[in-house]
Write a protein that holds these residues in place. Structure first.
Motif, PDB file in Angstrom:
ATOM      1  N   SER A 219      36.880  32.196  47.813  1.00  0.00           N
ATOM      2  CA  SER A 219      38.272  33.155  48.168  1.00  0.00           C
ATOM      3  C   SER A 219      39.393  32.804  47.525  1.00  0.00           C
ATOM      4  CB  SER A 219      38.368  33.359  49.650  1.00  0.00           C
ATOM      5  OG  SER A 219      36.859  33.733  50.399  1.00  0.00           O
ATOM      6  N   ASP A 220      39.543  31.374  47.386  1.00  0.00           N
ATOM      7  CA  ASP A 220      41.015  31.194  46.809  1.00  0.00           C
ATOM      8  C   ASP A 220      40.937  31.143  45.225  1.00  0.00           C
ATOM      9  OD1 ASP A 220      43.242  30.055  45.914  1.00  0.00           O
ATOM     10  OD2 ASP A 220      43.029  28.299  46.973  1.00  0.00           O
ATOM     11  N   ILE A 221      41.514  32.121  44.606  1.00  0.00           N
ATOM     12  CA  ILE A 221      41.640  32.086  42.937  1.00  0.00           C
ATOM     13  C   ILE A 221      43.022  31.676  42.359  1.00  0.00           C
ATOM     14  CG2 ILE A 221      40.030  34.039  42.887  1.00  0.00           C
ATOM     15  CD1 ILE A 221      42.311  35.764  42.542  1.00  0.00           C
ATOM     16  N   ALA A 222      43.724  30.921  43.034  1.00  0.00           N
ATOM     17  CA  ALA A 222      44.970  30.172  42.522  1.00  0.00           C
ATOM     18  C   ALA A 222      44.441  29.515  41.272  1.00  0.00           C
ATOM     19  CB  ALA A 222      45.278  29.255  43.495  1.00  0.00           C
ATOM     20  N   GLY A 223      45.379  29.905  40.361  1.00  0.00           N
ATOM     21  CA  GLY A 223      45.297  29.485  39.047  1.00  0.00           C
ATOM     22  C   GLY A 223      44.281  30.283  38.046  1.00  0.00           C
ATOM     23  N   LEU A 224      43.307  31.118  38.678  1.00  0.00           N
ATOM     24  CA  LEU A 224      42.560  31.903  37.991  1.00  0.00           C
ATOM     25  C   LEU A 224      42.732  33.479  37.907  1.00  0.00           C
ATOM     26  CD1 LEU A 224      39.128  30.389  39.219  1.00  0.00           C
ATOM     27  CD2 LEU A 224      40.336  29.852  36.866  1.00  0.00           C
ATOM     28  N   GLU A 225      44.077  33.660  38.295  1.00  0.00           N
ATOM     29  CA  GLU A 225      44.325  35.220  38.296  1.00  0.00           C
ATOM     30  C   GLU A 225      44.381  35.821  37.097  1.00  0.00           C
ATOM     31  OE1 GLU A 225      46.814  32.728  41.656  1.00  0.00           O
ATOM     32  OE2 GLU A 225      46.321  32.467  39.518  1.00  0.00           O
ATOM     33  N   ALA A 226      44.876  35.248  36.071  1.00  0.00           N
ATOM     34  CA  ALA A 226      45.200  36.153  34.840  1.00  0.00           C
ATOM     35  C   ALA A 226      44.064  36.013  34.291  1.00  0.00           C
ATOM     36  CB  ALA A 226      46.429  35.041  33.899  1.00  0.00           C
ATOM     37  N   GLN A 227      43.111  35.002  34.192  1.00  0.00           N
ATOM     38  CA  GLN A 227      41.658  35.252  33.504  1.00  0.00           C
ATOM     39  C   GLN A 227      40.980  36.260  34.263  1.00  0.00           C
ATOM     40  OE1 GLN A 227      39.442  31.620  32.753  1.00  0.00           O
ATOM     41  NE2 GLN A 227      41.226  30.497  33.509  1.00  0.00           N
ATOM     42  N   ALA A 258      43.154  38.683  47.626  1.00  0.00           N
ATOM     43  CA  ALA A 258      42.524  37.346  48.153  1.00  0.00           C
ATOM     44  C   ALA A 258      43.417  36.800  48.879  1.00  0.00           C
ATOM     45  CB  ALA A 258      42.512  36.325  46.703  1.00  0.00           C
ATOM     46  N   ARG A 259      44.832  37.038  48.852  1.00  0.00           N
ATOM     47  CA  ARG A 259      45.772  36.351  49.872  1.00  0.00           C
ATOM     48  C   ARG A 259      45.639  37.313  51.291  1.00  0.00           C
ATOM     49  NH1 ARG A 259      49.157  36.298  45.239  1.00  0.00           N
ATOM     50  NH2 ARG A 259      50.180  38.268  46.064  1.00  0.00           N
ATOM     51  N   VAL A 266      35.657  37.590  48.901  1.00  0.00           N
ATOM     52  CA  VAL A 266      34.865  36.544  48.029  1.00  0.00           C
ATOM     53  C   VAL A 266      34.822  36.833  46.516  1.00  0.00           C
ATOM     54  CG1 VAL A 266      32.686  35.044  47.803  1.00  0.00           C
ATOM     55  CG2 VAL A 266      33.601  35.657  49.953  1.00  0.00           C
ATOM     56  N   PHE A 267      34.941  35.733  45.816  1.00  0.00           N
ATOM     57  CA  PHE A 267      34.973  36.016  44.164  1.00  0.00           C
ATOM     58  C   PHE A 267      33.528  35.224  43.929  1.00  0.00           C
ATOM     59  CE2 PHE A 267      39.115  37.118  45.148  1.00  0.00           C
ATOM     60  CZ  PHE A 267      39.497  37.991  44.058  1.00  0.00           C
ATOM     61  N   ALA A 268      32.859  36.008  43.162  1.00  0.00           N
ATOM     62  CA  ALA A 268      31.463  35.167  42.804  1.00  0.00           C
ATOM     63  C   ALA A 268      32.014  34.869  41.144  1.00  0.00           C
ATOM     64  CB  ALA A 268      30.519  36.108  42.676  1.00  0.00           C
ATOM     65  N   LEU A 269      32.115  33.820  40.871  1.00  0.00           N
ATOM     66  CA  LEU A 269      32.649  33.169  39.570  1.00  0.00           C
ATOM     67  C   LEU A 269      31.549  32.738  38.657  1.00  0.00           C
ATOM     68  CD1 LEU A 269      35.860  31.504  40.668  1.00  0.00           C
ATOM     69  CD2 LEU A 269      35.479  33.841  39.898  1.00  0.00           C
ATOM     70  N   TYR A 270      31.225  33.151  37.509  1.00  0.00           N
ATOM     71  CA  TYR A 270      30.061  32.933  36.652  1.00  0.00           C
ATOM     72  C   TYR A 270      30.588  31.981  35.437  1.00  0.00           C
ATOM     73  CZ  TYR A 270      27.704  35.969  39.473  1.00  0.00           C
ATOM     74  OH  TYR A 270      27.345  36.579  40.537  1.00  0.00           O
ATOM     75  N   TRP A 271      30.573  30.735  35.373  1.00  0.00           N
ATOM     76  CA  TRP A 271      30.924  29.829  34.216  1.00  0.00           C
ATOM     77  C   TRP A 271      29.881  29.415  33.345  1.00  0.00           C
ATOM     78  CZ3 TRP A 271      36.014  28.393  34.795  1.00  0.00           C
ATOM     79  CH2 TRP A 271      36.629  28.336  36.175  1.00  0.00           C
ATOM     80  N   ILE A 272      30.291  29.433  31.935  1.00  0.00           N
ATOM     81  CA  ILE A 272      29.557  28.812  31.024  1.00  0.00           C
ATOM     82  C   ILE A 272      30.292  27.657  30.527  1.00  0.00           C
ATOM     83  CG2 ILE A 272      28.348  29.353  28.895  1.00  0.00           C
ATOM     84  CD1 ILE A 272      27.288  30.986  31.049  1.00  0.00           C
ATOM     85  N   GLY A 273      29.819  26.425  30.935  1.00  0.00           N
ATOM     86  CA  GLY A 273      30.669  25.353  30.515  1.00  0.00           C
ATOM     87  C   GLY A 273      31.726  25.362  31.208  1.00  0.00           C
ATOM     88  N   PRO A 274      33.129  25.116  30.467  1.00  0.00           N
ATOM     89  CA  PRO A 274      34.311  25.333  31.166  1.00  0.00           C
ATOM     90  C   PRO A 274      35.128  26.850  31.069  1.00  0.00           C
ATOM     91  CG  PRO A 274      34.720  24.470  28.931  1.00  0.00           C
ATOM     92  CD  PRO A 274      32.756  24.693  28.930  1.00  0.00           C
ATOM     93  N   GLU A 275      34.146  27.542  30.536  1.00  0.00           N
ATOM     94  CA  GLU A 275      34.796  29.147  30.495  1.00  0.00           C
ATOM     95  C   GLU A 275      34.226  30.036  31.536  1.00  0.00           C
ATOM     96  OE1 GLU A 275      35.682  32.067  26.965  1.00  0.00           O
ATOM     97  OE2 GLU A 275      34.010  30.354  26.508  1.00  0.00           O
ATOM     98  N   LEU A 276      35.281  30.630  31.968  1.00  0.00           N
ATOM     99  CA  LEU A 276      35.012  31.724  33.178  1.00  0.00           C
ATOM    100  C   LEU A 276      34.607  32.950  32.518  1.00  0.00           C
ATOM    101  CD1 LEU A 276      34.954  32.531  36.068  1.00  0.00           C
ATOM    102  CD2 LEU A 276      37.291  33.474  35.620  1.00  0.00           C
ATOM    103  N   ALA A 277      33.035  33.299  32.538  1.00  0.00           N
ATOM    104  CA  ALA A 277      32.659  34.250  31.751  1.00  0.00           C
ATOM    105  C   ALA A 277      32.497  35.549  32.418  1.00  0.00           C
ATOM    106  CB  ALA A 277      31.076  33.675  31.241  1.00  0.00           C
ATOM    107  N   ALA A 278      32.400  35.555  33.775  1.00  0.00           N
ATOM    108  CA  ALA A 278      32.311  36.747  34.632  1.00  0.00           C
ATOM    109  C   ALA A 278      32.907  36.511  35.936  1.00  0.00           C
ATOM    110  CB  ALA A 278      30.784  37.013  34.579  1.00  0.00           C
ATOM    111  N   PHE A 279      33.137  37.592  36.601  1.00  0.00           N
ATOM    112  CA  PHE A 279      33.184  37.474  38.142  1.00  0.00           C
ATOM    113  C   PHE A 279      32.842  38.875  38.629  1.00  0.00           C
ATOM    114  CE2 PHE A 279      36.891  40.315  36.912  1.00  0.00           C
ATOM    115  CZ  PHE A 279      37.220  40.876  38.100  1.00  0.00           C
ATOM    116  N   ASN A 280      32.685  38.850  40.118  1.00  0.00           N
ATOM    117  CA  ASN A 280      32.554  39.781  40.925  1.00  0.00           C
ATOM    118  C   ASN A 280      33.523  39.523  41.894  1.00  0.00           C
ATOM    119  OD1 ASN A 280      29.236  40.070  40.637  1.00  0.00           O
ATOM    120  ND2 ASN A 280      30.639  41.792  40.664  1.00  0.00           N
TER     121      ASN A 280
END
Length: 386
Positions: A219-227, A258-259, A266-280
């Motif tokens: 639920s906390d997306i601090a630091g990922l907002e721009a991505q 989110a705040r 809830v943010f479902a985050l999909y990572w490929i290695g270190p890269e954020l590749a998708a979200f719901n």
């Protein structure tokens, strides 16, 4: 002493949160959600101007509805090849094709959150609805808005409101339906067994080829907002559909939601290695999960079959919590229907302040519905609607 009165206010935030939520119990798109949307639009200077309408009884709020103002292009429903025709007409006749509209509902919701206090009986609800209809028509006249629009009424809402709206001269247009998936299954195997053999095979094949996808729910997306903002905008630009201001989110929307909602978002985050590749972005209710927005990074998303990966992750998320309804929204119907969803109708009711133009609008309304121009629905997906 029991008389009802209706008025508009400058924002949802101006209404007491407890009173608003009492009229719309259990909704994730609640007072906090709409206040967050307003704050994001106000802070960025981008986004449609929002407001609210309320009905009061002895100073107590007993009915609510969000409002927004829109410069509406009449070619907005046109998609695919017809979109080019609309653009050409707009370049030549921008003033004729653009109308000022006062809308009931929200560009940030797929349903009109028209709500009533549980303390109102049927007669009280009917009186409150009539007051809202009249108040908004007068407000539109005061603002010089040519159109009053009730956006995305759900079937139960329309059953209650269609008669009074028709009596007030409104015309009905079909809106885009909402895809929902019922999940009465004990486990993932039960869900897959409900699909066709070809679809099951396709899902399993794509999951097997997905590669090393790491899935994270938070639920906390601090630091990922721009991505996250960038992934949403990239996906919207690739969609092939263009509903103008009705699908543009103000900068900072995801962080604000989110705040405001905490663990209800809830943010479902999909990572490929270190890269954020998708979200719901998922909004949680007691018996429903709303898949609000999806963003993907291409070509990574295609290479790792992230649409199917995210769909199945969301199904598992619902089942793990015993939630029986997954709502995946409007557009992209072909895949959603193939994965077992049904379509719930949605309606728009609109009134032009000019009687001759409203007469023409009423006659043309069967051919102006949004559902007629969506590529998936036009190709026949709509035949499977609920």
């Amino acid at each position: 002493m029991n008389a009802l009165s209706a008025r508009t206010v400058d924002s949802v935030a101006a209404v007491e949160a407890a009173a608003w939520d009492a009229c719309l119990p259990g909704e994730a798109e609640c007072h906090a959600y709409y206040s967050a949307c307003e704050a994001a639009a106000s802070a960025s200077g981008v986004g449609l101007r929002m407001a609210a309408a309320i009905v009061e009884q002895r100073g107590r709020v007993v009915a609510v509805a969000p409002l927004f103002r829109l410069s509406y292009r009449l070619d907005t429903p046109l998609q695919g090849r017809l979109r080019g025709l609309g653009e050409a007409l707009f370049r030549r006749l921008p003033g004729l094709l653009t109308l000022k509209a006062l809308c009931v509902g929200s560009p940030y919701a797929e349903r009109c959150h028209l709500g009533f206090s549980p303390g109102l009986d049927a007669a009280g609800r009917a009186e409150a609805l009539g007051l809202l209809i009249g108040t908004l028509q007068r407000q539109a006249a005061a603002e010089g808005a040519q159109l009053v629009v009730w956006k995305d009424l759900a079937p139960a809402q329309e059953q209650e409101a269609a008669g009074p709206l028709a009596q007030a001269g409104f015309a009905r247009l079909a809106s885009l339906p909402v895809a929902v998936l019922d999940l009465p299954f004990r486990d993932e195997a039960g869900y897959l067994a409900s699909l066709s053999a070809a679809t099951r095979k396709d899902i399993r094949r794509k999951l097997a080829k997905a590669g090393a996808v790491r899935i994270e729910f938070r639920s906390d997306i601090a630091g990922l907002e721009a991505q996250i903002d960038a992934l949403y905008e990239s996906t919207r630009a690739r969609s092939g559909l263009d509903y103008g201001d009705l699908e543009v989110l103000p900068p900072g929307y995801f962080a604000a939601v989110a705040r405001a909602l905490g663990d209800r978002a809830v943010f479902a985050l999909y990572w490929i290695g270190p890269e954020l590749a998708a979200f719901n972005l998922l909004l949680l209710e007691a018996d429903r999960v709303v898949d609000k927005f999806l963003g993907m990074r291409y070509p990574l998303a295609r290479e790792h079959n992230l649409y199917v990966v995210s769909w199945m992750a969301n199904i598992r998320f619902c089942m793990a919590r015993g939630i029986g309804l997954f709502q995946s929204g409007q557009t992209a119907y072909a895949s959603k229907l193939r994965f077992g969803s049904r379509l719930v109708p949605s309606a728009i009711h609109v009134r032009h302040r000019s009687r001759p133009l409203q007469w023409a609008l009423r006659r043309a309304s069967p051919w102006l519905g949004f559902d007629r121009f969506d590529p998936d629905l036009a190709a026949g997906a709509g035949r499977k609607a609920a």
